[in-house]
Design a protein around this motif. Structure first.
Motif, mmCIF file in Angstrom:
data_model
loop_
_atom_site.group_PDB
_atom_site.id
_atom_site.type_symbol
_atom_site.label_atom_id
_atom_site.label_comp_id
_atom_site.label_asym_id
_atom_site.label_seq_id
_atom_site.Cartn_x
_atom_site.Cartn_y
_atom_site.Cartn_z
ATOM 1 N N GLU A 280 4.633 -3.877 -5.096
ATOM 2 C CA GLU A 280 3.275 -4.034 -4.592
ATOM 3 C C GLU A 280 2.221 -3.743 -5.646
ATOM 4 O OE1 GLU A 280 5.484 -1.832 -3.837
ATOM 5 O OE2 GLU A 280 4.663 0.196 -3.725
ATOM 6 N N HIS A 309 5.933 -6.832 3.979
ATOM 7 C CA HIS A 309 5.970 -5.421 3.534
ATOM 8 C C HIS A 309 5.047 -5.229 2.316
ATOM 9 C CE1 HIS A 309 8.108 -1.535 2.535
ATOM 10 N NE2 HIS A 309 7.603 -1.847 1.361
ATOM 11 N N GLU A 310 5.199 -6.079 1.324
ATOM 12 C CA GLU A 310 4.415 -5.896 0.093
ATOM 13 C C GLU A 310 2.921 -6.103 0.346
ATOM 14 O OE1 GLU A 310 5.973 -4.468 -2.068
ATOM 15 O OE2 GLU A 310 8.029 -4.986 -1.546
ATOM 16 N N HIS A 313 1.200 -3.061 1.725
ATOM 17 C CA HIS A 313 0.932 -2.036 0.695
ATOM 18 C C HIS A 313 -0.475 -2.161 0.100
ATOM 19 C CE1 HIS A 313 4.390 0.468 0.181
ATOM 20 N NE2 HIS A 313 5.221 -0.501 -0.141
ATOM 21 N N GLU A 343 5.958 4.464 2.114
ATOM 22 C CA GLU A 343 6.959 3.413 2.353
ATOM 23 C C GLU A 343 7.319 3.275 3.837
ATOM 24 O OE1 GLU A 343 7.752 1.163 0.421
ATOM 25 O OE2 GLU A 343 7.428 1.920 -1.594
HETATM 26 ZN ZN LIG Z 1 7.292 -0.661 -0.277
#
Ligand SMILES: [Zn+2]
Length: 375
Positions: A280, A309-310, A313, A343
């Motif tokens: 990220e 997910h990224e 971030h 995370e």
């Molecule tokens: Zn991550």
């Protein structure tokens, strides 16, 4: 032990503070020029030249060690070769620090106001490694992670150091990045000056086959996906894939209600010959899967949660970060006791968004969530 009378001691302290303040005010942070020649990327070699302002005496330089998002001292110093320092055409004496392999001490001669540093970064072969120390180049594409190809001087936070970077790419390779480009001519791309923090936040993806997909056409701030692959066929994903990633931007906007990036780029590598991971940044992410990750239905399902997910971030981890992970430079160790927020929360929200964007059906979403839970 010696002892200062109290009043004299206070005067000395005041004087030291004043002198320090004057020195700090009179010593602007260095502006560094960085030239990266990636024309040898198909051979996995990146040639680097830096011009760093300096004063006569000992100059301490660092190769980035603690890399944001990698959560450890993983800067790939083992892949740096041919390090050389010169000033006025003369080779300078230098030595690697005896206690820290990412630190170098250079003797700057009288009369010099800057030094030139040159090095080669040699990316691993195969699909070895992970993150910015992993395999990063094939004969068709590459990702340039700036932390791999630079040094920085001791004494300033990365927010205060300014880098003016330029990049040469193999002929006819296209590129994508969140960095602002000021000019392109003669095969050289010049980027607007940025802080070292934001330079490392803005990797460049490049390749012979590069597909650019706007994900929120006409809206501000713009979001796009820049996908490089080892073949043109790898980019020929079903139309619903692009619709789902447009949904991801809409759903993420709805979830957070605001964005903090100026221009966001999903940098997506599709290759069996680079390392596979997601890393990220605030204004981009460097995500890498196999060549057929978008065109093989099973592989597509397995990788469906990576980009969401990224993207999360950018909010959780970049705009907001646990205090002891927000270090002033890349030499100070990061402390990872709050990674469960950085995370853990990101993983949860990324899974939710992968369902909401449509890249997983409700049943596939539940299966993916169940797969996260340890028995
Ligand atoms: Zn991550």
């Amino acid at each position: 032990m010696s002892h200062f009378p109290g009043r004299i001691f206070r005067h000395v302290l005041l004087l030291v503070a004043l002198v320090s303040a004057v020195m700090a005010a009179g010593a602007p942070a260095p502006q560094i020029t960085l030239s990266v020649d990636a024309t040898d990327a198909p051979r996995k070699i990146f040639h680097v030249r830096l011009i760093i302002p300096a004063k006569p005496g000992s100059l301490t330089l660092y190769y980035p060690k603690w890399i944001p998002g990698e959560h450890g001292p993983t800067g790939p110093i083992q892949d740096v070769a041919g390090l050389k320092f010169t000033a006025g055409g003369k080779t300078l004496t230098w030595r690697r620090d005896l206690l820290d392999g990412w630190t170098f001490h250079v003797e700057v001669p009288a009369g010099a106001s800057s030094i030139e540093a040159s090095l080669d970064f040699i990316s691993p072969a195969g699909s070895e490694g992970i993150y910015t120390g992993g395999a990063t180049a094939t004969d068709k594409m590459a990702v340039i992670n700036w932390n791999d190809v630079l040094l920085y001087p001791e004494g300033w936070p990365s927010d205060d150091l300014t880098y003016t970077a330029s990049l040469r790419l193999p002929a006819d390779w296209k590129f994508g990045t969140s960095l602002a480009v000021t000019s392109q001519s003669g095969g050289e791309i010049k980027f607007a000056p940025v802080s070292l923090t934001m330079l490392i936040d803005g990797p460049v993806i490049t390749g012979e086959y590069l597909k650019v997909v706007p994900l929120n056409a006409g809206q501000k701030p713009p979001v796009e996906m820049d996908i490089a692959a080892d073949s043109a066929a790898a980019l020929d994903a079903p139309a619903e894939v692009w619709e789902h990633y447009k949904n991801l931007v809409k759903q993420t906007d709805a979830l957070f209600g605001a964005q903090h990036y100026r221009d966001y780029h999903f940098l997506y590598s599709l290759s069996d010959h680079v390392a596979h991971f997601g890393l990220e940044h605030h204004e981009s992410n460097d995500s890498r899967l196999g060549e057929r990750a978008l065109v093989d239905p099973t592989k597509r399902l397995l990788g469906a949660g990576l980009l969401s997910h990224e993207f999360v971030h950018s909010w959780n981890g970049k705009y907001r970060r646990p205090a002891d992970l927000a270090t002033p430079d890349y030499e100070k160790p990061m402390q990872t006791d709050l990674l469960w927020v950085y995370e853990g929360l990101t993983e949860y929200l990324g899974e939710i968004l992968t369902g909401r964007m449509g890249e997983r059906t409700p049943e596939e979403f539940r299966d993916a969530l169940a797969n996260e839970v340890e028995p």
